[in-house]
Write an enzyme that holds these catalytic residues in place. Structure first.
Site, PDB file in Angstrom:
ATOM      1  N   HIS A  71       0.834  -1.201   0.000  1.00 52.22           N
ATOM      2  CA  HIS A  71       0.000   0.000   0.000  1.00 52.22           C
ATOM      3  C   HIS A  71       0.873   1.257   0.000  1.00 52.22           C
ATOM      4  O   HIS A  71       0.689   2.161  -0.834  1.00 52.22           O
ATOM      5  CB  HIS A  71      -0.905  -0.031   1.241  1.00 52.22           C
ATOM      6  CG  HIS A  71      -1.738   1.193   1.439  1.00 52.22           C
ATOM      7  ND1 HIS A  71      -3.108   1.172   1.330  1.00 52.22           N
ATOM      8  CD2 HIS A  71      -1.407   2.483   1.758  1.00 52.22           C
ATOM      9  CE1 HIS A  71      -3.585   2.394   1.559  1.00 52.22           C
ATOM     10  NE2 HIS A  71      -2.565   3.203   1.827  1.00 52.22           N
ATOM     11  N   GLU A  72       1.841   1.303   0.909  1.00 51.34           N
ATOM     12  CA  GLU A  72       2.709   2.473   0.999  1.00 51.34           C
ATOM     13  C   GLU A  72       3.650   2.566  -0.199  1.00 51.34           C
ATOM     14  O   GLU A  72       3.952   3.668  -0.688  1.00 51.34           O
ATOM     15  CB  GLU A  72       3.513   2.439   2.308  1.00 51.34           C
ATOM     16  CG  GLU A  72       2.682   2.359   3.576  1.00 51.34           C
ATOM     17  CD  GLU A  72       1.725   3.529   3.734  1.00 51.34           C
ATOM     18  OE1 GLU A  72       1.906   4.559   3.046  1.00 51.34           O
ATOM     19  OE2 GLU A  72       0.781   3.415   4.525  1.00 51.34           O
ATOM     20  N   HIS A 129       1.857   4.251  -3.075  1.00 54.75           N
ATOM     21  CA  HIS A 129       1.871   5.711  -2.932  1.00 54.75           C
ATOM     22  C   HIS A 129       3.212   6.272  -3.426  1.00 54.75           C
ATOM     23  O   HIS A 129       3.252   7.235  -4.208  1.00 54.75           O
ATOM     24  CB  HIS A 129       1.688   6.113  -1.469  1.00 54.75           C
ATOM     25  CG  HIS A 129       0.293   6.012  -0.958  1.00 54.75           C
ATOM     26  ND1 HIS A 129      -0.790   6.570  -1.610  1.00 54.75           N
ATOM     27  CD2 HIS A 129      -0.210   5.446   0.180  1.00 54.75           C
ATOM     28  CE1 HIS A 129      -1.893   6.335  -0.915  1.00 54.75           C
ATOM     29  NE2 HIS A 129      -1.572   5.661   0.175  1.00 54.75           N
TER      30      HIS A 129
END
Length: 264
Positions: free
Chosen positions: A58-59, A62
């Site tokens: 997820h990170e 980004h």
């Protein structure tokens, strides 16, 4: 060396992430083969490690989207190595989501990698950077539910089915929570570039508290019932039986006795 691309060592996958991935693979194999003396402990380790892997991805999503959007500083900060210890707020990104998973079986979104938004130009790029994280959870949910909606469960051991169902529940929960247009969450980040300056100024003081407000609201019974009712409906639409999800949650909490109908 180009100043517009990260160095090789800034893109090398972290040994920390590889170790977590190895735990996920080994414990997943243990759940599948019933090798572990306690299937519940194997499910606990498999789901927890898979959940941490999804948080790292997820990170990373980004950061990778920000890199392509113009923020070349994400490499120097270690965000492209998938190392959870490199996050700006490792406590919020990893520790709190894992604690909530263990205590309440809730897939809370984490935060946060720091993006130098001044280096990113264009509203669409800003929106895509915010959307990239929860879309990773959506993809993870699709992978976890695929055996159910493809009717490909023949020969899949029940403990592994239960673990997948619970992991899918966590991913769907994190996706929906993180896409809420609440300051501090990715959903607000998606729409923020399109808001007027006045609205953003009025909302800005509340951004640090958005995450905690959502957590508090989940304990309000009507909101709790409505939100998790929606989650269960989505999972059943994707072919995941509620019984499988309940049994997955029960096996995960190995320190509590599982219901008789969940014992394997």
């Amino acid at each position: 060396m180009s100043t517009t691309t990260p160095r090789h060592d800034e893109r090398r996958v972290s040994p920390v992430f590889l170790a977590i991935l190895a735990v996920m693979a080994v414990t997943g194999w243990a759940v599948w083969t019933d090798f572990a003396a306690s299937p519940a402990i194997a499910v606990f380790l498999f789901v927890t490690s898979a959940w941490i892997v999804s948080l790292c991805l997820h990170e990373y999503a980004h950061a990778r989207t920000a890199l392509h959007g113009g923020d070349i500083t994400v490499g120097a900060r270690g965000y492209l190595t998938l190392n959870p210890l490199a996050y700006t707020h490792a406590w919020l990104s990893i520790v709190i989501p894992v604690l909530f998973l263990m205590l309440g079986g809730i897939g809370l979104p984490g935060g946060a990698v720091f993006i130098d938004r001044g280096r990113v130009h264009g509203r669409w790029k800003h929106s895509l950077i915010s959307a990239a994280g929860p879309l990773t959870n959506v993809l993870f949910a699709v992978v976890c539910t695929a055996p159910f909606w493809l009717h490909a469960l023949d020969g899949v051991p029940r403990p592994f089915q239960y673990a997948l169902a619970f992991l899918a529940f966590l991913q769907v929960t994190a996706s929906l929570l993180n896409l809420l247009p609440v300051p501090g969450l990715d959903g607000y980040g998606v729409i923020e570039p399109w808001l007027s300056y006045g609205i953003k100024r009025r909302v800005e003081p509340y951004a640090p508290y958005g995450f905690f407000i959502i957590v508090a609201l989940l304990f309000v019974p009507p909101l709790h019932s409505a939100f998790f009712g929606t989650i269960n409906t989505l999972l059943q639409t994707l072919g995941v039986p509620e019984l499988s999800r309940v049994c997955g949650s029960a096996l995960y909490r190995f320190w509590e006795p599982a219901p008789e109908f969940c014992r394997v």
